[in-house]
Enzyme design. Sequence first.
Site, PDB file in Angstrom:
ATOM      1  N   ARG A  47       0.809  -1.223   0.000  1.00 31.62           N
ATOM      2  CA  ARG A  47       0.000   0.000   0.000  1.00 31.62           C
ATOM      3  C   ARG A  47       0.842   1.274   0.000  1.00 31.62           C
ATOM      4  O   ARG A  47       0.642   2.168  -0.824  1.00 31.62           O
ATOM      5  CB  ARG A  47      -0.926   0.024   1.239  1.00 31.62           C
ATOM      6  CG  ARG A  47      -2.143  -0.846   1.118  1.00 31.62           C
ATOM      7  CD  ARG A  47      -2.506  -1.424   2.460  1.00 31.62           C
ATOM      8  NE  ARG A  47      -1.515  -2.436   2.791  1.00 31.62           N
ATOM      9  CZ  ARG A  47      -1.669  -3.719   2.491  1.00 31.62           C
ATOM     10  NH1 ARG A  47      -2.783  -4.137   1.968  1.00 31.62           N
ATOM     11  NH2 ARG A  47      -0.705  -4.594   2.734  1.00 31.62           N
ATOM     12  N   THR A  48       1.775   1.365   0.946  1.00 30.35           N
ATOM     13  CA  THR A  48       2.493   2.635   1.120  1.00 30.35           C
ATOM     14  C   THR A  48       3.360   2.939  -0.097  1.00 30.35           C
ATOM     15  O   THR A  48       3.335   4.049  -0.636  1.00 30.35           O
ATOM     16  CB  THR A  48       3.357   2.568   2.393  1.00 30.35           C
ATOM     17  OG1 THR A  48       2.553   2.083   3.457  1.00 30.35           O
ATOM     18  CG2 THR A  48       3.924   3.918   2.745  1.00 30.35           C
ATOM     19  N   LYS A  86      25.884  -4.870   0.167  1.00 36.33           N
ATOM     20  CA  LYS A  86      27.358  -4.986   0.131  1.00 36.33           C
ATOM     21  C   LYS A  86      27.979  -4.306   1.332  1.00 36.33           C
ATOM     22  O   LYS A  86      29.192  -4.124   1.395  1.00 36.33           O
ATOM     23  CB  LYS A  86      27.893  -4.351  -1.155  1.00 36.33           C
ATOM     24  CG  LYS A  86      27.344  -4.949  -2.426  1.00 36.33           C
ATOM     25  CD  LYS A  86      27.910  -4.170  -3.620  1.00 36.33           C
ATOM     26  CE  LYS A  86      27.059  -4.349  -4.842  1.00 36.33           C
ATOM     27  NZ  LYS A  86      27.332  -3.320  -5.856  1.00 36.33           N
ATOM     28  N   ARG A 108      11.204   3.782   3.977  1.00 34.02           N
ATOM     29  CA  ARG A 108      10.719   2.789   4.943  1.00 34.02           C
ATOM     30  C   ARG A 108      11.926   1.997   5.411  1.00 34.02           C
ATOM     31  O   ARG A 108      12.718   1.513   4.591  1.00 34.02           O
ATOM     32  CB  ARG A 108       9.691   1.847   4.333  1.00 34.02           C
ATOM     33  CG  ARG A 108       9.370   0.697   5.300  1.00 34.02           C
ATOM     34  CD  ARG A 108       8.179  -0.105   4.910  1.00 34.02           C
ATOM     35  NE  ARG A 108       6.954   0.653   5.154  1.00 34.02           N
ATOM     36  CZ  ARG A 108       5.741   0.120   5.058  1.00 34.02           C
ATOM     37  NH1 ARG A 108       5.594  -1.143   4.749  1.00 34.02           N
ATOM     38  NH2 ARG A 108       4.668   0.866   5.284  1.00 34.02           N
ATOM     39  N   HIS A 130       4.477   5.982  11.629  1.00 25.68           N
ATOM     40  CA  HIS A 130       4.025   5.800  10.236  1.00 25.68           C
ATOM     41  C   HIS A 130       3.038   6.943   9.977  1.00 25.68           C
ATOM     42  O   HIS A 130       1.822   6.748   9.906  1.00 25.68           O
ATOM     43  CB  HIS A 130       3.355   4.432  10.098  1.00 25.68           C
ATOM     44  CG  HIS A 130       3.139   3.971   8.684  1.00 25.68           C
ATOM     45  ND1 HIS A 130       3.274   4.790   7.580  1.00 25.68           N
ATOM     46  CD2 HIS A 130       2.765   2.756   8.197  1.00 25.68           C
ATOM     47  CE1 HIS A 130       3.011   4.092   6.489  1.00 25.68           C
ATOM     48  NE2 HIS A 130       2.698   2.865   6.830  1.00 25.68           N
TER      49      HIS A 130
END
Length: 309
Positions: A62-63, A90, A112, A140
């Site tokens: 969704r986000t 890495k 995120r 959030h």
Amino acid sequence: MNTEYSFSHRHILGMEQFSRDDIAHILTTAESFKEISARSIKKVPVLRGRTIVNLFFEASTRTRLSFEVAAKRMSADTFNINASTSSTVKGETLIDTARNISAMHPDVIILRHFSSGASQLMSQYVQAAVINAGDGAHQHPSQSLLDLMTVQERKGRLDGLKIAIIGDITHSRVARSNIQGFRTMGSEVHVFGPSTLVPLHIESLGAVRAPTLRDALDNADVVMALRIQRERLHDPLLPSLREYAQRFGLSHETLGWAKEDAIVMHPGPVNRGVEMSPEIADSPRSVILDQVSNGVAVRMALLYLVGNA
Ligand code: CP
């Protein structure tokens, strides 16, 4: 709202940064953008020439998609970086990643990350505006804003409501953001879940700790279920999902304790049959898909506002 008001937030890091006027302004802006998604040609030139980077270190449907849809509907150029295909695999640090992305002069970075505070950290190393798309169990904010927008649409107001949040509060950035968001707008938030999944000091955020599911749901205007975040449960904090569903899951019977016109929300993804029965998820009370639609409008508003702050 104060007639002198102007939005002045360079970054969107958490709900604690917003006043009541800020939230009202973001929601009004989102409402004004919402009709663009209903047009046959869903594009306006508001962010033409702007560069937006989606940097996701955790899974998202969704986000991530709604930020990209929002940016594209406003004619921005968008670029997606997955953690699994970035040079962090890495050994590159988040700060070095931030500096390198910044050297390409994006206007907005949407992050995120699995660590609380990651967006705050990144904001100190880049020229771009940073939008927190979920950091660990911390915040959030765009989810909370779309939840507020959905409640305002359905209830006609954001003050004087009883909001019940049920489930894994400990690991939920959505719970933290929503406790702050709904409290700022003048509503009460009651939380309930397994005692191992409700933080000891949740009252310090302004929430009411309900002693039973019935207390949490009694006379509630809004019932929000949260996902059990199995990926963050390193210790056996729950006996089993079946027992969780029996004791904490929402059903027609338990929802009978809430107001007759109470709405049911969930930030997604829903574990059907765990947080709520499939009949509840698909019932007329459920506004789960309205939340998703409003997510595009709220994210259009945030991209527009940080671009003009
Ligand atoms: N609500 C939410 O954050 O969903 P995603 O994890 O799919 O982005």
